[in-house]
Scaffold this motif. Structure first.
Motif, PDB file in Angstrom:
ATOM      1  N   ARG A 108      -9.484   1.607  -1.632  1.00 54.25           N
ATOM      2  CA  ARG A 108      -9.386   2.746  -0.691  1.00 54.25           C
ATOM      3  C   ARG A 108      -9.636   4.067  -1.432  1.00 54.25           C
ATOM      4  O   ARG A 108     -10.467   4.881  -1.020  1.00 54.25           O
ATOM      5  CB  ARG A 108      -7.973   2.715  -0.068  1.00 54.25           C
ATOM      6  CG  ARG A 108      -7.631   3.841   0.864  1.00 54.25           C
ATOM      7  CD  ARG A 108      -6.112   3.908   1.045  1.00 54.25           C
ATOM      8  NE  ARG A 108      -5.441   4.330  -0.184  1.00 54.25           N
ATOM      9  CZ  ARG A 108      -4.285   3.842  -0.635  1.00 54.25           C
ATOM     10  NH1 ARG A 108      -3.653   2.903   0.031  1.00 54.25           N
ATOM     11  NH2 ARG A 108      -3.758   4.292  -1.766  1.00 54.25           N
TER      12      ARG A 108
ATOM     13  N   ARG B  75      -0.128  11.377   3.801  1.00 53.92           N
ATOM     14  CA  ARG B  75      -0.687  11.583   2.459  1.00 53.92           C
ATOM     15  C   ARG B  75      -2.169  11.922   2.530  1.00 53.92           C
ATOM     16  O   ARG B  75      -2.658  12.831   1.855  1.00 53.92           O
ATOM     17  CB  ARG B  75      -0.518  10.330   1.608  1.00 53.92           C
ATOM     18  CG  ARG B  75      -1.112  10.523   0.205  1.00 53.92           C
ATOM     19  CD  ARG B  75      -1.474   9.231  -0.468  1.00 53.92           C
ATOM     20  NE  ARG B  75      -0.318   8.414  -0.740  1.00 53.92           N
ATOM     21  CZ  ARG B  75      -0.394   7.176  -1.240  1.00 53.92           C
ATOM     22  NH1 ARG B  75      -1.557   6.652  -1.549  1.00 53.92           N
ATOM     23  NH2 ARG B  75       0.692   6.468  -1.450  1.00 53.92           N
TER      24      ARG B  75
ATOM     25  N   THR C 205       8.399  -2.563   8.331  1.00 50.96           N
ATOM     26  CA  THR C 205       8.301  -1.528   7.278  1.00 50.96           C
ATOM     27  C   THR C 205       6.943  -0.836   7.398  1.00 50.96           C
ATOM     28  O   THR C 205       6.765   0.286   6.932  1.00 50.96           O
ATOM     29  CB  THR C 205       8.428  -2.094   5.850  1.00 50.96           C
ATOM     30  OG1 THR C 205       7.342  -2.978   5.588  1.00 50.96           O
ATOM     31  CG2 THR C 205       9.740  -2.796   5.623  1.00 50.96           C
ATOM     32  N   ARG C 206       5.986  -1.518   8.035  1.00 48.40           N
ATOM     33  CA  ARG C 206       4.659  -0.920   8.210  1.00 48.40           C
ATOM     34  C   ARG C 206       4.707   0.343   9.068  1.00 48.40           C
ATOM     35  O   ARG C 206       3.808   1.168   9.017  1.00 48.40           O
ATOM     36  CB  ARG C 206       3.708  -1.957   8.823  1.00 48.40           C
ATOM     37  CG  ARG C 206       3.384  -3.050   7.828  1.00 48.40           C
ATOM     38  CD  ARG C 206       2.548  -4.149   8.431  1.00 48.40           C
ATOM     39  NE  ARG C 206       2.195  -5.129   7.397  1.00 48.40           N
ATOM     40  CZ  ARG C 206       1.701  -6.324   7.651  1.00 48.40           C
ATOM     41  NH1 ARG C 206       1.480  -6.693   8.907  1.00 48.40           N
ATOM     42  NH2 ARG C 206       1.406  -7.142   6.667  1.00 48.40           N
TER      43      ARG C 206
ATOM     44  N   ARG D 230      -3.977 -10.586   6.097  1.00 42.93           N
ATOM     45  CA  ARG D 230      -2.516 -10.493   6.166  1.00 42.93           C
ATOM     46  C   ARG D 230      -2.029  -9.071   5.868  1.00 42.93           C
ATOM     47  O   ARG D 230      -0.851  -8.789   5.919  1.00 42.93           O
ATOM     48  CB  ARG D 230      -1.883 -11.453   5.144  1.00 42.93           C
ATOM     49  CG  ARG D 230      -2.042 -10.956   3.725  1.00 42.93           C
ATOM     50  CD  ARG D 230      -1.394 -11.752   2.662  1.00 42.93           C
ATOM     51  NE  ARG D 230      -1.718 -11.198   1.361  1.00 42.93           N
ATOM     52  CZ  ARG D 230      -1.052 -10.226   0.752  1.00 42.93           C
ATOM     53  NH1 ARG D 230       0.011  -9.706   1.311  1.00 42.93           N
ATOM     54  NH2 ARG D 230      -1.442  -9.793  -0.428  1.00 42.93           N
ATOM     55  N   ARG D 231      -2.945  -8.171   5.559  1.00 45.38           N
ATOM     56  CA  ARG D 231      -2.531  -6.839   5.065  1.00 45.38           C
ATOM     57  C   ARG D 231      -2.207  -5.850   6.183  1.00 45.38           C
ATOM     58  O   ARG D 231      -2.454  -6.112   7.345  1.00 45.38           O
ATOM     59  CB  ARG D 231      -3.614  -6.285   4.134  1.00 45.38           C
ATOM     60  CG  ARG D 231      -3.598  -7.051   2.835  1.00 45.38           C
ATOM     61  CD  ARG D 231      -4.687  -6.685   1.891  1.00 45.38           C
ATOM     62  NE  ARG D 231      -4.603  -7.566   0.741  1.00 45.38           N
ATOM     63  CZ  ARG D 231      -4.072  -7.229  -0.441  1.00 45.38           C
ATOM     64  NH1 ARG D 231      -3.645  -6.014  -0.648  1.00 45.38           N
ATOM     65  NH2 ARG D 231      -4.003  -8.115  -1.409  1.00 45.38           N
ATOM     66  N   ASP D 232      -1.636  -4.706   5.751  1.00 44.31           N
ATOM     67  CA  ASP D 232      -1.106  -3.767   6.740  1.00 44.31           C
ATOM     68  C   ASP D 232      -2.159  -3.004   7.543  1.00 44.31           C
ATOM     69  O   ASP D 232      -2.153  -3.032   8.760  1.00 44.31           O
ATOM     70  CB  ASP D 232      -0.097  -2.801   6.092  1.00 44.31           C
ATOM     71  CG  ASP D 232      -0.593  -2.170   4.799  1.00 44.31           C
ATOM     72  OD1 ASP D 232      -1.775  -2.379   4.443  1.00 44.31           O
ATOM     73  OD2 ASP D 232       0.195  -1.467   4.128  1.00 44.31           O
TER      74      ASP D 232
ATOM     75  N   TYR E 297       0.898   6.871   4.770  1.00 47.60           N
ATOM     76  CA  TYR E 297      -0.545   7.007   4.485  1.00 47.60           C
ATOM     77  C   TYR E 297      -1.170   8.096   5.349  1.00 47.60           C
ATOM     78  O   TYR E 297      -1.982   8.883   4.871  1.00 47.60           O
ATOM     79  CB  TYR E 297      -1.272   5.678   4.713  1.00 47.60           C
ATOM     80  CG  TYR E 297      -0.929   4.643   3.673  1.00 47.60           C
ATOM     81  CD1 TYR E 297      -1.216   4.856   2.332  1.00 47.60           C
ATOM     82  CD2 TYR E 297      -0.302   3.449   4.021  1.00 47.60           C
ATOM     83  CE1 TYR E 297      -0.890   3.911   1.372  1.00 47.60           C
ATOM     84  CE2 TYR E 297       0.026   2.504   3.071  1.00 47.60           C
ATOM     85  CZ  TYR E 297      -0.266   2.744   1.747  1.00 47.60           C
ATOM     86  OH  TYR E 297       0.066   1.819   0.794  1.00 47.60           O
TER      87      TYR E 297
HETATM   88  N1  CTP Z   1       0.814  -4.508   1.877  1.00 48.67           N
HETATM   89  C1  CTP Z   1       0.930  -4.941   3.190  1.00 48.67           C
HETATM   90  N2  CTP Z   1       2.116  -4.854   3.868  1.00 48.67           N
HETATM   91  C2  CTP Z   1       3.210  -4.319   3.238  1.00 48.67           C
HETATM   92  C3  CTP Z   1       3.119  -3.888   1.902  1.00 48.67           C
HETATM   93  C4  CTP Z   1       1.896  -3.978   1.253  1.00 48.67           C
HETATM   94  O1  CTP Z   1      -0.047  -5.410   3.747  1.00 48.67           O
HETATM   95  N3  CTP Z   1       4.346  -4.242   3.911  1.00 48.67           N
HETATM   96  C5  CTP Z   1      -0.494  -4.655   1.173  1.00 48.67           C
HETATM   97  C6  CTP Z   1      -1.462  -3.500   1.420  1.00 48.67           C
HETATM   98  O2  CTP Z   1      -2.742  -4.023   1.570  1.00 48.67           O
HETATM   99  C7  CTP Z   1      -1.420  -2.689   0.160  1.00 48.67           C
HETATM  100  C8  CTP Z   1      -1.076  -3.733  -0.903  1.00 48.67           C
HETATM  101  O3  CTP Z   1      -0.285  -4.712  -0.231  1.00 48.67           O
HETATM  102  O4  CTP Z   1      -2.649  -2.083  -0.092  1.00 48.67           O
HETATM  103  C9  CTP Z   1      -0.319  -3.204  -2.096  1.00 48.67           C
HETATM  104  O5  CTP Z   1       0.829  -2.513  -1.668  1.00 48.67           O
HETATM  105  P1  CTP Z   1       1.359  -1.231  -2.403  1.00 48.67           P
HETATM  106  O6  CTP Z   1       1.309  -1.445  -3.851  1.00 48.67           O
HETATM  107  O7  CTP Z   1       2.633  -0.857  -1.752  1.00 48.67           O
HETATM  108  O8  CTP Z   1       0.331  -0.098  -1.962  1.00 48.67           O
HETATM  109  P2  CTP Z   1      -1.064   0.388  -2.565  1.00 48.67           P
HETATM  110  O9  CTP Z   1      -2.180  -0.177  -1.749  1.00 48.67           O
HETATM  111  O10 CTP Z   1      -1.128   0.192  -4.014  1.00 48.67           O
HETATM  112  O11 CTP Z   1      -1.079   1.895  -2.135  1.00 48.67           O
HETATM  113  P3  CTP Z   1      -0.269   3.115  -2.724  1.00 48.67           P
HETATM  114  O12 CTP Z   1       0.393   2.669  -3.981  1.00 48.67           O
HETATM  115  O13 CTP Z   1      -1.334   4.129  -2.899  1.00 48.67           O
HETATM  116  O14 CTP Z   1       0.721   3.487  -1.693  1.00 48.67           O
END
Ligand code: CTP
Length: 415
Positions: free
Chosen positions: A41, A182, A171-172, A123-125, A179
């Motif tokens: 990203r 930010r 938590t999402r 599976r990601r957010d 995000y």
């Molecule tokens: N993730 C997710 N659901 C969550 C936590 C995390 O899908 N509840 C996935 C997201 O794709 C995220 C990745 O796990 O990009 C890594 O999470 P994290 O390290 O928290 O975020 P980063 O992507 O590294 O982003 P940043 O540190 O800039 O916040």
């Protein structure tokens, strides 16, 4: 789309070498490695981010073990989760086995099985976090973007991947706002609707996980933006009905940042967040977020000191009096009150304690006092207390001054 040029341009050479080494070793094992998540990203946005997450199709722990054996890296493996950390001198790399996740019920931690990169991305957010870049030599730099994350980056949108996303993992809700604020993005229309619909699902999330998300918000450059937005969306009351995200919070957070180092800011933000809480409100909040003992003490102290501030709102207070009024409180609680109080007199006293008074020590030690004729025990305790008080009030400038006072006290005690 190929991003090889951007990778070469943005990542430090040394980090790039490490990543290529891992990918090369993976290829020999018949595995593929991808850069995923936040780093992709940020690469597309042109923001520096050297916190690299690598996804491995195949066993990431075995690959990391092999890499650690042939390099200087320290290995930290979690076999149960299929993840490993490689710690090099200047960088750390996170490796994870590509996985498929299923949620048995909302808020539960997902059941995990090994999967493909596509399984791992779905599976990601959010779409902007669900992209990958291949690091394999045959298609190095190729962007894998099955959920149109790049298009959402261009449209500046935070979008979930499916309607059940927030209820699977509430938590999402907090992450989406983090995000959005930010990056200066917006919640995509349907995402915003589903977020609001699923706010009650926050009840399925443990206190530790909610607290962790708040701590992540507090690591942002200007967390007050996310706090305000959470209030606006109606998320805050679900965490505590007493939480506010108003202009007061924004102003105090801003002031806190100018005073504290980033590492200590989080507790200060917490203390400011609960500044208008009642005793009952704070108890509920501490229990809901399972706040650890030290922070909980600081938050209680913040409110206790707040009710005692009138004692400090006087111009003629001696430094020793200020010291005795404040010495029992956690420093961060004092700092929170210094930021929150509107009285310049109170502010001055609290700052005097934080910057000077709490560090005042007398120079003479027990042995020296004995040589001046003061016996160990309650007598010495009393002398030390008098010396300390005199030093706080600026009556003792030098060691000689301390000796002189100690001697006169010892003579008095003899009589
Ligand atoms: N993730 C997710 N659901 C969550 C936590 C995390 O899908 N509840 C996935 C997201 O794709 C995220 C990745 O796990 O990009 C890594 O999470 P994290 O390290 O928290 O975020 P980063 O992507 O590294 O982003 P940043 O540190 O800039 O916040």
């Amino acid at each position: 789309m190929n991003l090889a040029r951007q990778i070469e341009q943005y990542l430090p050479r040394q980090l790039l070498e490490l990543v290529k080494d891992i990918s090369g070793q993976a290829a020999k094992r018949g595995q593929r490695v991808y850069l995923v998540g936040g780093a992709v990203r940020d690469l597309l946005l042109g923001y520096p981010n050297f916190d690299l997450d690598l996804v491995v199709e195949g066993d990431a722990v075995k690959l990391a073990q092999q890499v650690a054996e042939t390099s200087q890296a320290k290995l930290l493996a979690h076999h149960r989760f299929g993840t490993a950390k490689l710690r090099y001198e200047n960088f750390t790399l996170d490796l994870a086995t590509a996985r498929r996740e299923t949620y048995a019920k909302p808020g539960a931690l997902p059941a995990v099985t090994p999967g493909t990169l596509k399984d791992d991305l779905v599976r990601r957010d959010f779409s902007i976090n669900a992209m990958a870049i291949s690091l394999a030599s045959n298609d190095y730099g190729e962007l894998v973007d099955p959920h149109q994350g790049k298009s959402d980056l261009e449209r500046r949108l935070v979008r979930i991947l499916h309607p059940g996303s927030f209820s699977d993992d509430a938590t999402r809700i907090l992450r989406a706002v983090r995000y959005e604020q930010r990056l200066g993005f917006e919640l995509e229309t349907q995402t915003a609707q589903l977020l609001k619909r699923d706010i009650p699902m926050l009840n399925t999330i443990s206190g530790d996980r909610i607290r962790h998300e708040l701590e992540l918000i507090f690591k942002e450059k200007q967390p007050e933006f996310a706090v305000r937005r959470l209030a606006e969306l109606g998320v805050l009351p679900r965490i505590s009905p007493f939480l506010k995200g108003d202009g007061w919070i924004a102003e105090k957070f801003d002031r806190a940042r100018r005073l504290k180092k980033p590492a200590q800011l989080s507790s200060l933000y917490f203390c400011l967040l609960i500044y208008s809480f009642s005793e009952k409100g704070i108890e509920q909040f501490l229990a809901r977020l399972n706040i650890p003992a030290k922070l909980s003490r600081a938050m209680h102290d913040t409110l206790r000191l707040k009710t005692n501030l009138p004692l400090l709102d006087k111009s003629s207070l001696k430094p020793s009096k200020i010291y005795y009024l404040l010495r029992e409180y956690e420093p961060v609680a004092i700092q929170a009150n210094a930021i929150a109080s509107d009285s310049s007199m109170v502010h001055r006293s609290l700052q005097l304690f934080l910057t000077k008074l709490r560090y005042v020590r007398i120079s003479l030690n027990g042995e020296e006092l004995k040589r001046l004729g003061i016996s160990a025990g309650p007598e010495m305790g009393k002398v030390l207390q008098i010396l300390h008080k005199a030093k706080l009030d600026g009556e003792l400038k030098t060691r000689a001054d301390e000796k002189k006072l100690a001697l006169s006290l010892s003579l008095k005690l003899e009589r």
